[in-house]
Design a protein around this motif. Structure first.
Motif, PDB file in Angstrom:
ATOM      1  N   LEU A  35      37.445  53.429  35.001  1.00  0.00           N
ATOM      2  CA  LEU A  35      38.670  53.026  35.676  1.00  0.00           C
ATOM      3  C   LEU A  35      38.485  51.604  36.185  1.00  0.00           C
ATOM      4  O   LEU A  35      37.445  51.280  36.767  1.00  0.00           O
ATOM      5  N   ALA A  36      39.484  50.763  35.947  1.00  0.00           N
ATOM      6  CA  ALA A  36      39.406  49.370  36.395  1.00  0.00           C
ATOM      7  C   ALA A  36      40.781  48.921  36.882  1.00  0.00           C
ATOM      8  O   ALA A  36      41.808  49.387  36.391  1.00  0.00           O
ATOM      9  N   SER A  37      40.795  48.009  37.842  1.00  0.00           N
ATOM     10  CA  SER A  37      42.031  47.546  38.463  1.00  0.00           C
ATOM     11  C   SER A  37      42.407  46.143  37.996  1.00  0.00           C
ATOM     12  O   SER A  37      41.576  45.228  37.982  1.00  0.00           O
ATOM     13  N   PHE A  38      43.695  45.990  37.657  1.00  0.00           N
ATOM     14  CA  PHE A  38      44.244  44.671  37.350  1.00  0.00           C
ATOM     15  C   PHE A  38      44.828  44.016  38.598  1.00  0.00           C
ATOM     16  O   PHE A  38      45.123  42.837  38.593  1.00  0.00           O
ATOM     17  N   GLY A  39      45.044  44.798  39.645  1.00  0.00           N
ATOM     18  CA  GLY A  39      45.682  44.298  40.852  1.00  0.00           C
ATOM     19  C   GLY A  39      46.991  45.033  41.087  1.00  0.00           C
ATOM     20  O   GLY A  39      47.383  45.902  40.312  1.00  0.00           O
ATOM     21  N   SER A  40      47.685  44.683  42.150  1.00  0.00           N
ATOM     22  CA  SER A  40      48.908  45.387  42.542  1.00  0.00           C
ATOM     23  C   SER A  40      50.167  44.673  42.094  1.00  0.00           C
ATOM     24  O   SER A  40      50.237  43.440  42.129  1.00  0.00           O
ATOM     25  N   GLY A  41      51.147  45.470  41.692  1.00  0.00           N
ATOM     26  CA  GLY A  41      52.482  44.973  41.387  1.00  0.00           C
ATOM     27  C   GLY A  41      52.509  43.798  40.443  1.00  0.00           C
ATOM     28  O   GLY A  41      51.887  43.821  39.375  1.00  0.00           O
ATOM     29  N   ASP A  42      53.255  42.758  40.843  1.00  0.00           N
ATOM     30  CA  ASP A  42      53.392  41.571  39.994  1.00  0.00           C
ATOM     31  C   ASP A  42      52.049  40.938  39.671  1.00  0.00           C
ATOM     32  O   ASP A  42      51.829  40.471  38.553  1.00  0.00           O
TER      33      ASP A  42
END
Length: 147
Positions: free
Chosen positions: A121-128
């Motif tokens: 699991l990896a995060s691109f960041g929130s929302g826009d």
């Protein structure tokens, strides 16, 4: 351009069919994804961006740009994977679609954070910011290995 997105991101999204104020009915995706409640951030995101196929390639900021499709129906049959990651993270991750022609899945938690969902699991960041990272070829931040 309304200034919401950097020029290249705005161009890629518009080429895919997005325009400011775009709305689509996200309710059909509620029916195809079983056992995962569509939370408000996912519904808002899909109402604006659902159904888009963003066909990007080439060098990115820290990773290659990869095409992605924002259609939760492409995640049908993967509900257990999303539930497992949701349990591991302690937040509900709702399916958003596929990255790199199905090599990875995309999801969003109830805080609006966009994730690459696979055996890790990896995060691109929130929302826009997460959408911008996807469009600009930013390597997501790894959160966890296999649940």
């Amino acid at each position: 351009m309304d200034g919401r997105f950097p020029r290249g991101v705005d161009r890629a999204l518009r080429k895919s069919g997005w325009i400011p104020g775009r709305t689509v009915d996200a309710s059909l995706w509620r029916e195809c994804i079983r056992g995962i409640e569509m939370h408000v951030p996912a519904e808002r995101f899909l109402t604006e961006f659902g159904g888009l196929s963003v066909n990007i390639h080439g060098l990115g900021r820290s990773a290659a740009k990869a095409p992605f499709e924002l259609d939760p129906g492409l995640c049908e049959g993967e509900e257990e994977r999303f539930r497992d990651w949701s349990n591991t993270l302690g937040r509900v991750i709702y399916p958003l679609g596929e990255l790199d022609h199905g090599r990875f899945f995309l999801g969003m938690d109830e805080l609006g954070e966009i994730f690459l969902v696979a055996d890790w699991l990896a995060s691109f960041g929130s929302g826009d910011a997460g959408l911008i990272a996807l469009c600009q070829g930013v390597m997501p931040t790894e959160m966890h290995g296999a649940p």
